[in-house]
Structures are given as C-alpha cells and as structure tokens.
Enzyme design. Structure first.
Site, PDB file in Angstrom:
ATOM      1  N   PRO A   2       0.714  -0.950   0.156  1.00  0.00           N
ATOM      2  CA  PRO A   2      -0.116   0.016  -0.065  1.00  0.00           C
ATOM      3  C   PRO A   2       0.837   1.466   0.010  1.00  0.00           C
ATOM      4  O   PRO A   2       1.864   1.411   0.634  1.00  0.00           O
ATOM      5  CB  PRO A   2      -0.516  -0.322   1.427  1.00  0.00           C
ATOM      6  CG  PRO A   2      -0.691  -1.468   1.841  1.00  0.00           C
ATOM      7  CD  PRO A   2       0.635  -1.927   1.291  1.00  0.00           C
ATOM      8  N   GLU A   3       0.764   2.442  -1.015  1.00  0.00           N
ATOM      9  CA  GLU A   3       1.397   3.345  -1.202  1.00  0.00           C
ATOM     10  C   GLU A   3       0.190   4.475  -0.627  1.00  0.00           C
ATOM     11  O   GLU A   3      -0.972   3.923  -0.738  1.00  0.00           O
ATOM     12  CB  GLU A   3       1.818   3.383  -2.429  1.00  0.00           C
ATOM     13  CG  GLU A   3       3.493   2.587  -2.148  1.00  0.00           C
ATOM     14  CD  GLU A   3       4.804   2.996  -3.323  1.00  0.00           C
ATOM     15  OE1 GLU A   3       4.610   4.465  -2.621  1.00  0.00           O
ATOM     16  OE2 GLU A   3       4.848   2.236  -3.082  1.00  0.00           O
ATOM     17  N   LYS A  52      -0.283   7.797   3.765  1.00  0.00           N
ATOM     18  CA  LYS A  52      -0.444   6.757   3.910  1.00  0.00           C
ATOM     19  C   LYS A  52      -2.405   6.102   5.103  1.00  0.00           C
ATOM     20  O   LYS A  52      -2.410   5.282   5.628  1.00  0.00           O
ATOM     21  CB  LYS A  52       0.354   5.526   4.304  1.00  0.00           C
ATOM     22  CG  LYS A  52       1.182   5.704   2.812  1.00  0.00           C
ATOM     23  CD  LYS A  52       2.528   4.970   3.028  1.00  0.00           C
ATOM     24  CE  LYS A  52       3.264   5.233   2.650  1.00  0.00           C
ATOM     25  NZ  LYS A  52       4.767   4.685   2.555  1.00  0.00           N
ATOM     26  N   ARG A 274      14.625   0.660   3.205  1.00  0.00           N
ATOM     27  CA  ARG A 274      13.836   0.054   2.456  1.00  0.00           C
ATOM     28  C   ARG A 274      14.273   0.114   0.818  1.00  0.00           C
ATOM     29  O   ARG A 274      15.688   0.254   1.345  1.00  0.00           O
ATOM     30  CB  ARG A 274      12.139   0.464   1.820  1.00  0.00           C
ATOM     31  CG  ARG A 274      11.399   0.631   2.515  1.00  0.00           C
ATOM     32  CD  ARG A 274      10.107  -0.781   2.881  1.00  0.00           C
ATOM     33  NE  ARG A 274      10.042  -1.447   2.327  1.00  0.00           N
ATOM     34  CZ  ARG A 274       9.033  -0.909   1.629  1.00  0.00           C
ATOM     35  NH1 ARG A 274       7.978  -0.109   2.005  1.00  0.00           N
ATOM     36  NH2 ARG A 274       8.435  -1.566   0.457  1.00  0.00           N
TER      37      ARG A 274
END
Ligand code: ZN
Length: 286
Positions: A2-3, A52, A274
């Site tokens: 999810p972004e 988000k 990330r």
C-alpha cells in the site's frame, strides 16, 4: 504494497458503499472489540485519506484511523446474497445490507478524538493526491536537509503517501541522483517530481496498481480521459492490486538486470529501511 494511491482508492470505495447511513461495526478477531462497540450502529459520515492514513468519520465526532503498513488489506465487496462469512484474521468489519468491508493486518486501527486527528494531519507533509496540497511545504523541508533525497521522499513528514515503488521510479523518471542531499536538489527538479507524482498517483487510484512506465502511463491516461477506466476502478476491491496492466517498472525489484534506458546494471541499497533501486549511470541530476 500500500502506498498513498491505495488509501485514497479505499476512501472512495468506503464512501460509495457506506457514507451517509448507519453501519454495523465489529471486530471478528476481537483485537478491536472495544473500539468497534463504540462505533457500531453509527452513521459513517465520510472516509478520507492523507498519505497512508485513512480517516473515517462517524456521527458524534468519532474518528477511526487506519494505517495498512506493509501487509495490511481493507477489502470492500458487494454481498448479492446478504451473506459474508468471516475468513482469516479480520480486525475490523463494516457491514450494511449490500456491502462488507474487512480490514486485515493493519499497523494501526484506532479510535481517535478530532484533536488527535488534527495532530496527525499536522505532522504529515503534503499529499500529491490531495487538492489542498502545497508542494512548497515539502520543498522547504527538503532544501534544509542534508539527508539524501531518496530518504526524504520516504519521510511522511516531508511528503505524504509516497512509498518505495513511487520513490524509486519517480527519481529514475527524472534521472535524479538518489543520494544527493536535499539541500542540493534544485527547486525546478523538485517541482518536476511533484508534478509527476500529481499526474501518476491518480492512475494508481484509478487502476489499483502503480503505473510509472511511459507506455503504460500513456495508455492509462487515455482510458481515464475516455471513461473506460471506470470498469477497472470498480473491479478493484482492495484485497489485491489491480491487473489491468502488466506489472513492470523501470527499476523496482530489477537488481542486476540491465537498465531499460542505458543497459547498465540496476543497483540496490537499503535507504530509509527499504531497498532503493537505481541506475548509477542514468541518475546524475540534482
Ligand atoms: Zn540507466
């Protein structure tokens, strides 16, 4: 994963299914049992997204905050026969006579006061998917920072909604060196990145998948303009990404493969927790 496009699409689905009428709220798994009991039977006023974070306002100024994290899903599906058996660990379920929404595996699912909602919003940077967003607020923070631009783009206090895929791809699209300190990034470069996100992210909302490659973006823009994207928007439930387009990117998860532009090998390194993917030859701009 999810972004921001996921959260905005979800807010739209929840509004179409539930806004303006009472909703049965439960926590089949039990972990949100007390919160669900306080919302059960209230009218869902409106769902909205900022980056988000998904905020769902219920009658009586009760707010629900949901953050899907890396693996959360919030599916919204029709119930033609009125039955929706619970499968898996459902933290939160919203239900009316036609629709069921099941939240699984979120990082956050919490009841908030209106003040607390404001506090969270105040901490978030501008969101390219919000009409009220001011990109200069992000530029101010970027231009004062010694942190690399690839790290700043992931900082939700600088820019809200961009995750790892959009980060890697948008830096490549503008040939920006991901390790340049924010204070060395030109204002014109930032504006180009912002404008690109404002153009790309609505396609993510419309199709339920991140699109960054020029050929796919071109096709997607045509389908949005002529209205034929609507059938794909409606088909996405939130349980999994859309599949209108083949899943491919310039760099994302292509470590060691040739850059699609110059042929040198795509590199990867952990930045902001990330894996950043980039092309050392193409990405030199600041
Ligand atoms: Zn290259």
């Amino acid at each position: 994963m999810p972004e921001g496009h996921t959260t905005h699409a979800l807010a739209g689905r929840l509004n179409r299914a539930f806004a303006g009428s009472p909703v049965a709220v439960s926590s089949p798994q039990g972990r949100f049992g007390d919160g669900a009991a306080l919302l059960d039977g209230l009218t869902l006023v409106e769902a909205s997204a900022w980056g988000k974070h998904l905020f769902v306002e219920f009658a009586g100024e009760r707010w629900l905050d949901v953050h899907l994290g890396l693996i959360g899903t919030f599916s919204v599906t029709g119930m033609p026969d009125g039955h929706a058996p619970v499968t898996g660990q459902v933290r939160l379920r919203l239900l009316n006579h036609r629709w069921v929404a099941d939240l699984r595996g979120p990082t956050v699912c919490a009841l908030l006061t209106p003040d607390k909602v404001d506090q969270i919003r105040d901490r978030l940077g501008p969101d390219p998917l919000r009409r009220d967003a001011d990109p200069d607020l992000a530029l101010t923070r970027i231009s004062r920072s010694a942190r690399p631009i690839a790290e700043l783009l992931m900082d939700q206090a600088v820019l809200a909604g961009v995750g790892n895929v959009y980060r890697c791809e948008v830096l490549f699209r503008h040939r920006v060196d991901p390790f340049r300190p924010g204070r060395e990034i030109r204002a014109a470069t930032w504006q180009a990145i912002w404008d690109d996100l404002v153009a790309l992210m609505p396609l993510g909302v419309a199709f339920g998948q991140i699109l960054t490659m020029d050929d796919q973006v071109g096709d997607a823009l045509v389908e949005v303009a002529d209205g034929s994207s609507a059938v794909h928007t409606e088909a996405v439930t939130g349980a999994r990404p859309g599949d209108r387009f083949e899943r491919r990117f310039y760099l994302y998860k292509r470590t060691g493969e040739p850059c699609r532009v110059c042929g040198s090998r795509v590199r990867t390194q952990l930045v902001a927790g990330r894996n950043l993917f980039w092309c050392g030859r193409c990405q030199r701009r600041r």
